[in-house]
Every structure is written in C-alpha cells, then in structure tokens.
Design a protein around this motif. Structure first.
Motif, PDB file in Angstrom:
ATOM      1  N   TYR A  12      -4.366  -0.819  12.099  1.00 46.57           N
ATOM      2  CA  TYR A  12      -5.222  -0.678  10.916  1.00 46.57           C
ATOM      3  C   TYR A  12      -5.867  -2.011  10.585  1.00 46.57           C
ATOM      4  O   TYR A  12      -5.289  -3.071  10.843  1.00 46.57           O
ATOM      5  CB  TYR A  12      -4.393  -0.240   9.700  1.00 46.57           C
ATOM      6  N   LYS A  15     -11.441   1.365   9.063  1.00 50.39           N
ATOM      7  CA  LYS A  15     -10.064   1.002   8.716  1.00 50.39           C
ATOM      8  C   LYS A  15      -9.077   1.154   9.871  1.00 50.39           C
ATOM      9  O   LYS A  15      -7.918   0.781   9.730  1.00 50.39           O
ATOM     10  CB  LYS A  15      -9.601   1.837   7.523  1.00 50.39           C
ATOM     11  N   GLU A  17       0.931   6.248   4.176  1.00 54.95           N
ATOM     12  CA  GLU A  17       1.616   7.263   3.384  1.00 54.95           C
ATOM     13  C   GLU A  17       0.726   8.479   3.100  1.00 54.95           C
ATOM     14  O   GLU A  17       1.227   9.522   2.693  1.00 54.95           O
ATOM     15  CB  GLU A  17       2.178   6.647   2.113  1.00 54.95           C
ATOM     16  N   GLY A  18      -0.585   8.362   3.370  1.00 62.69           N
ATOM     17  CA  GLY A  18      -1.496   9.493   3.259  1.00 62.69           C
ATOM     18  C   GLY A  18      -1.657  10.275   4.551  1.00 62.69           C
ATOM     19  O   GLY A  18      -2.337  11.295   4.593  1.00 62.69           O
ATOM     20  N   ASP A  19      -1.026   9.794   5.624  1.00 62.09           N
ATOM     21  CA  ASP A  19      -1.104  10.448   6.927  1.00 62.09           C
ATOM     22  C   ASP A  19      -0.287  11.745   6.897  1.00 62.09           C
ATOM     23  O   ASP A  19       0.874  11.735   6.494  1.00 62.09           O
ATOM     24  CB  ASP A  19      -0.550   9.501   7.993  1.00 62.09           C
ATOM     25  N   GLU A  37      -0.068   0.443   3.495  1.00 61.28           N
ATOM     26  CA  GLU A  37       0.979   1.377   3.073  1.00 61.28           C
ATOM     27  C   GLU A  37       0.366   2.635   2.468  1.00 61.28           C
ATOM     28  O   GLU A  37       0.819   3.751   2.762  1.00 61.28           O
ATOM     29  CB  GLU A  37       1.922   0.713   2.075  1.00 61.28           C
ATOM     30  N   ARG A  38      -0.652   2.478   1.657  1.00 60.05           N
ATOM     31  CA  ARG A  38      -1.323   3.643   1.063  1.00 60.05           C
ATOM     32  C   ARG A  38      -1.934   4.535   2.129  1.00 60.05           C
ATOM     33  O   ARG A  38      -1.834   5.761   2.064  1.00 60.05           O
ATOM     34  CB  ARG A  38      -2.397   3.196   0.073  1.00 60.05           C
ATOM     35  N   MET A  39      -2.582   3.906   3.116  1.00 64.02           N
ATOM     36  CA  MET A  39      -3.200   4.698   4.187  1.00 64.02           C
ATOM     37  C   MET A  39      -2.140   5.429   4.998  1.00 64.02           C
ATOM     38  O   MET A  39      -2.282   6.626   5.281  1.00 64.02           O
ATOM     39  CB  MET A  39      -4.040   3.794   5.099  1.00 64.02           C
ATOM     40  N   THR A  72      -0.261  -3.625   1.051  1.00 68.87           N
ATOM     41  CA  THR A  72      -0.309  -2.509   0.105  1.00 68.87           C
ATOM     42  C   THR A  72      -1.383  -1.508   0.496  1.00 68.87           C
ATOM     43  O   THR A  72      -1.154  -0.292   0.445  1.00 68.87           O
ATOM     44  CB  THR A  72      -0.552  -3.022  -1.324  1.00 68.87           C
ATOM     45  N   ASP A  73      -2.546  -1.990   0.917  1.00 67.37           N
ATOM     46  CA  ASP A  73      -3.625  -1.098   1.348  1.00 67.37           C
ATOM     47  C   ASP A  73      -3.193  -0.264   2.559  1.00 67.37           C
ATOM     48  O   ASP A  73      -3.463   0.939   2.632  1.00 67.37           O
ATOM     49  CB  ASP A  73      -4.882  -1.890   1.716  1.00 67.37           C
TER      50      ASP A  73
END
Length: 88
Positions: free
Chosen positions: A52, A35, A65-67, A61-63, A58-59
């Motif tokens: 990325y 990824k 925001e998990g950083d 953004e999720r990654m 959306t995928d």
C-alpha cells in the motif's frame, strides 16, 4: 508517501473463496485511487501480500480493515512499513 507491506495469512479457505472477488474489486478501487503499489497471492496458498501507499500507518490500517477478507474473517494480517528502493 510511504510504502507499507501487508501480509495476509489464510484463516478460512472457504471464506477466502467466497469473498475473493469482493477482495479483488476492493483492491482495484484502491489501486485506481493510487493507494496500492502491488499485490499478489502466495502460490503455496498461505495468503498474500499487498504493498500500500499511504501517509501513515493509521491510513493503511483503515484500508486493510475495510478489505472484505478481513471483515469476513477469511484472513488475518500484519503491517510493516517498507523502505522501498528501485534498482538501477
């Protein structure tokens, strides 16, 4: 698969230093999953850039925001879909 350039800008140097290893470990995990195409910090200390690979915004953004950098408020970010082209 699409490419997305994510520019992260420094908000808090102290938090950045505190969560740097967590951030690097997170990107390493995503890299092993295919990824993350490329990553690196800006040498002037302003932040960094991660490219990325994902199917949608959306995928990504999720990654992002998990950083840990984002979760802990060390950095902010902006995302741009990137029309990557390799040179011959």
């Amino acid at each position: 698969m699409k490419y997305f350039a994510v520019i992260s800008r420094m908000l808090d140097t102290e938090k950045n230093n505190m969560y740097r290893q967590d951030h690097l470990d997170y990107l390493k995990t995503l890299g092993k999953e295919g990824k993350v195409f490329s990553k690196g910090r800006f040498t002037d200390g302003a932040g960094g850039l991660v490219i990325y690979k994902a199917n949608s915004l959306t995928d990504v953004e999720r990654m992002v925001e998990g950083d840990p950098f984002i979760i802990q408020g060390a950095r902010t970010y902006e995302i741009h879909e990137w029309a990557m082209q390799l040179l011959d």
